[in-house]
Motif scaffolding. Structure first.
Motif, PDB file in Angstrom:
ATOM      1  N   THR A  19      61.265  -7.666  -1.143  1.00 52.72           N
ATOM      2  CA  THR A  19      59.666  -7.925  -1.637  1.00 52.72           C
ATOM      3  C   THR A  19      58.897  -7.488  -0.703  1.00 52.72           C
ATOM      4  O   THR A  19      58.998  -7.373   0.718  1.00 52.72           O
ATOM      5  CB  THR A  19      59.587  -9.579  -1.613  1.00 52.72           C
ATOM      6  N   TYR A  20      57.888  -6.648  -1.242  1.00 54.86           N
ATOM      7  CA  TYR A  20      57.044  -6.090  -0.404  1.00 54.86           C
ATOM      8  C   TYR A  20      55.517  -6.616  -0.676  1.00 54.86           C
ATOM      9  O   TYR A  20      55.058  -6.800  -1.880  1.00 54.86           O
ATOM     10  CB  TYR A  20      56.742  -4.515  -0.586  1.00 54.86           C
ATOM     11  N   THR A  21      54.819  -6.947   0.147  1.00 53.95           N
ATOM     12  CA  THR A  21      53.464  -7.706  -0.041  1.00 53.95           C
ATOM     13  C   THR A  21      52.616  -7.158   1.219  1.00 53.95           C
ATOM     14  O   THR A  21      52.764  -6.581   1.903  1.00 53.95           O
ATOM     15  CB  THR A  21      53.338  -9.237   0.224  1.00 53.95           C
ATOM     16  N   GLY A  22      51.198  -7.122   0.716  1.00 59.74           N
ATOM     17  CA  GLY A  22      50.339  -6.526   1.557  1.00 59.74           C
ATOM     18  C   GLY A  22      48.883  -6.476   0.957  1.00 59.74           C
ATOM     19  O   GLY A  22      48.597  -6.793   0.004  1.00 59.74           O
ATOM     20  N   PHE A  23      47.947  -5.726   1.878  1.00 57.67           N
ATOM     21  CA  PHE A  23      46.486  -5.675   1.558  1.00 57.67           C
ATOM     22  C   PHE A  23      46.099  -4.186   1.864  1.00 57.67           C
ATOM     23  O   PHE A  23      46.683  -3.582   2.965  1.00 57.67           O
ATOM     24  CB  PHE A  23      45.716  -6.661   2.092  1.00 57.67           C
ATOM     25  N   GLY A  82      42.557  -3.890  -2.109  1.00 55.72           N
ATOM     26  CA  GLY A  82      43.446  -4.562  -3.223  1.00 55.72           C
ATOM     27  C   GLY A  82      44.502  -5.304  -2.532  1.00 55.72           C
ATOM     28  O   GLY A  82      44.967  -4.869  -1.535  1.00 55.72           O
ATOM     29  N   PHE A  83      45.026  -6.547  -3.051  1.00 52.32           N
ATOM     30  CA  PHE A  83      46.084  -7.109  -2.594  1.00 52.32           C
ATOM     31  C   PHE A  83      47.453  -6.561  -3.496  1.00 52.32           C
ATOM     32  O   PHE A  83      47.353  -6.433  -5.031  1.00 52.32           O
ATOM     33  CB  PHE A  83      46.135  -8.614  -3.012  1.00 52.32           C
ATOM     34  N   GLY A 139      52.893  -6.037  -8.939  1.00 53.18           N
ATOM     35  CA  GLY A 139      51.558  -6.640  -9.451  1.00 53.18           C
ATOM     36  C   GLY A 139      50.350  -6.038  -8.132  1.00 53.18           C
ATOM     37  O   GLY A 139      50.869  -5.963  -7.020  1.00 53.18           O
ATOM     38  N   ARG A 140      49.227  -5.948  -8.893  1.00 48.26           N
ATOM     39  CA  ARG A 140      48.117  -5.579  -7.762  1.00 48.26           C
ATOM     40  C   ARG A 140      46.751  -6.123  -8.231  1.00 48.26           C
ATOM     41  O   ARG A 140      46.647  -5.913  -9.708  1.00 48.26           O
ATOM     42  CB  ARG A 140      48.250  -3.811  -7.731  1.00 48.26           C
ATOM     43  N   LEU A 141      46.149  -6.608  -7.637  1.00 46.90           N
ATOM     44  CA  LEU A 141      44.520  -7.039  -7.686  1.00 46.90           C
ATOM     45  C   LEU A 141      43.704  -6.285  -7.027  1.00 46.90           C
ATOM     46  O   LEU A 141      43.592  -6.223  -5.760  1.00 46.90           O
ATOM     47  CB  LEU A 141      44.481  -8.476  -7.608  1.00 46.90           C
ATOM     48  N   GLU A 142      42.759  -5.274  -7.688  1.00 49.60           N
ATOM     49  CA  GLU A 142      42.015  -4.327  -6.624  1.00 49.60           C
ATOM     50  C   GLU A 142      40.621  -4.450  -7.371  1.00 49.60           C
ATOM     51  O   GLU A 142      40.399  -4.660  -8.563  1.00 49.60           O
ATOM     52  CB  GLU A 142      42.436  -2.745  -7.266  1.00 49.60           C
ATOM     53  N   MET A 143      39.705  -4.664  -6.262  1.00 45.38           N
ATOM     54  CA  MET A 143      38.350  -4.582  -6.517  1.00 45.38           C
ATOM     55  C   MET A 143      37.635  -3.195  -6.227  1.00 45.38           C
ATOM     56  O   MET A 143      37.800  -2.653  -5.209  1.00 45.38           O
ATOM     57  CB  MET A 143      37.562  -5.533  -5.887  1.00 45.38           C
ATOM     58  N   ASN A 144      37.067  -2.471  -7.218  1.00 44.31           N
ATOM     59  CA  ASN A 144      36.462  -1.312  -6.928  1.00 44.31           C
ATOM     60  C   ASN A 144      34.921  -1.500  -6.999  1.00 44.31           C
ATOM     61  O   ASN A 144      34.285  -2.154  -8.149  1.00 44.31           O
ATOM     62  CB  ASN A 144      36.778  -0.239  -7.971  1.00 44.31           C
TER      63      ASN A 144
END
Length: 509
Positions: A403-407, A446-447, A464-469
């Motif tokens: 598993t890879y997780t990050g910001f 993004g996370f 999955g990815r949650l990104e704010m632009n």
């Protein structure tokens, strides 16, 4: 009696001399196709110590010699020999007839298997590292082409029809420079110091959410890993090449100092060239000058920790872009990068990597190098971009799961103008200034998370990815606001990717 003997001796000497003179005379044999009666050109021959090929009339020139075979060969007529008597006959007739050979080939089937792996790796050799543009190196992959506005510089990659910002082009997963030229004279690939790169990772399609949202794919340039040695060591490399068509010189070098705890490298390159000639001997505008210099310092803090710093400076001068209204005059770019890595053993958390970076591009283009007649306008456009950000990623491993997780965070700013001085017409003498980039700013954060689960029969991939632009035009032009009244925009973009892979054999999955 003596008088008769002398006469016979003189006659004998005369006949022998005549025979020798005839034997030394150069004679020709014409080679003719038996069916078409046309001369056979470029037939190779060997006759004693004589050799050559037939001319445009199918003729070969030989000096007759005793007891020698004439060997002949041609790709369409095969190989054959003429004996001594056949040579005498051919010389008396003056020609030889030959029928062409017909070769029947059996049907051939070509079977190719489509690769199922969406990730491809290109390892760079010393010739690749001599290149002054990374876009040209990417063209070695069949899935990548380039948009070329210049004959020698600024190749903008296209991957499966996707281009520009539809591709995510990065160094070590994060760092990259933003193009300052609105016409993309300086795409991201033009700012990558190739002699510091070890390989290129190509991820096709919008599947790698670890590196951001990208429809076309991700092209990740990976730098060489630092070398630590038990004893102090110095190494280096120096390479040069020259191309006469275009008078192109390319040079690159590296020098390294290595110890048990420290690895230090300095890299540099210099390339320049002139106009080249195409296949029709027409001159193509391709002047360019490109150089770079950089340094990388890596320190081994402990057996499982490392800290690295790198800085690169790129230079571009007087580069022709014949397909654009202006040429590159100056292009100065800085790239800075710092990275910390931590490796953990015997734990579910196996690694943690964090990096920060910053790049700055100062670009000037104008039309002063263009040979315009009449010259109706002088145009000049100084532009700048500043890009900075960071990324942190952890890797978790269990028995059959990774598993890879990050910001990650990336901020881009751009500013610049275009000045047009009108030289002819009713507006001659007037100067117009256009606000090109409008002091714009784009912020993306993004996370992300990706899990690979391996079972006996399947590989499950969940990402999955949650990104704010967020984007701003801080100095919006009046004309722009009239069409786009909203100069600030914020979006929240969620992304999800699910996949199941089953391998049936070495070719299908």
């Amino acid at each position: 009696m003596n008088k008769v003997f002398r006469i016979l001796l003189l006659v004998t000497i005369f006949l022998v001399s005549l025979k020798l003179a005839v034997a030394q005379e150069t004679k020709s044999i014409q080679l003719i196709d038996l069916l078409t009666m046309q001369p056979i050109v470029n037939v190779n021959f060997e006759y004693g110590n004589q050799s050559g090929s037939s001319d445009q009339f199918g003729k070969i020139q030989i000096v007759f010699s005793e007891n020698n075979e004439l060997k002949l060969s041609h790709i369409n007529y095969g190989k054959w020999k003429l004996s001594h008597n056949e040579v005498v006959t051919a010389l008396s007739i003056g020609k030889v007839l030959r029928e062409s050979n017909t070769v029947n080939l059996q049907p051939v089937s070509v079977i190719a298997y489509h690769t199922v792996n969406q990730t491809k790796r290109i390892d760079l050799n010393y010739q690749d590292k001599l290149n002054h543009d990374a876009g040209a190196v990417l063209n070695s992959d069949v899935s990548i082409n380039s948009i070329k506005k210049s004959g020698a510089y600024g190749f903008d990659p296209v991957l499966r029809g996707f281009k520009y910002d539809q591709l995510n082009i990065v160094i070590n997963g994060s760092c990259s420079a933003s193009a300052a030229c609105p016409n993309r004279m300086d795409p991201v690939t033009s700012q990558i110091p190739l002699n510091a790169i070890e390989s290129v990772q190509i991820l096709k399609g919008p599947y790698s959410l670890r590196y951001g949202n990208s429809f076309g794919g991700t092209i990740n340039f990976l730098t060489a890993k630092p070398l630590f040695t038990e004893k102090f060591k110095i190494n280096g490399r120096l390479s040069s090449t020259y191309e006469n068509n275009g008078n192109v010189f390319r040079n690159e070098g590296i020098i390294g100092l290595h110890t048990k705890k420290i690895a230090f490298n300095m890299v540099g390159s210099w390339s320049e060239g002139d106009d080249y000639k195409d296949g029709n001997q027409k001159s193509v505008q391709s002047d360019f000058l490109r150089a770079s210099v950089g340094a990388n310092l890596s320190a081994k803090l402990s057996e499982n920790q490392m800290l690295s710093f790198s800085a690169n400076r790129n230079f571009g001068r007087n580069t022709d872009f014949p397909s654009l209204p202006m040429d590159l005059i100056n292009d100065d770019t800085w790239l800075f990068n710092a990275e910390h890595s931590l490796l953990l053993k015997n734990r579910k958390l196996t690694s943690w990597k964090t990096l920060v970076y910053a790049t700055h591009v100062d670009h000037l283009m104008d039309n002063s190098l263009k040979l315009l007649n009449p010259r109706t306008m002088n145009a000049k456009s100084p532009t700048q971009t500043l890009t900075y950000g960071g990324r942190t990623e952890t890797t978790w491993n269990s028995k059959n799961t990774t598993t890879y997780t990050g910001f990650d965070l990336r901020i881009e700013t751009a500013q610049g103008s275009r000045t047009r001085e009108i030289l002819t017409g009713p507006t001659a003498g007037k100067i117009f200034t256009d606000n090109i980039w409008q002091n714009s700013r784009i912020e993306r954060s993004g996370f992300f998370a990706e899990t690979n689960i391996i079972t006996a029969n399947f590989l499950y991939v969940v990402a999955g990815r949650l990104e704010m632009n967020k984007s701003d035009a801080n100095d919006a032009a009046t004309e722009f606001v009239a069409v786009n009244p909203e100069t600030t925009k914020t979006q929240l973009n969620p992304s999800l990717s699910l996949g199941i892979i089953k391998n049936f054999n070495n070719y299908y999955s």
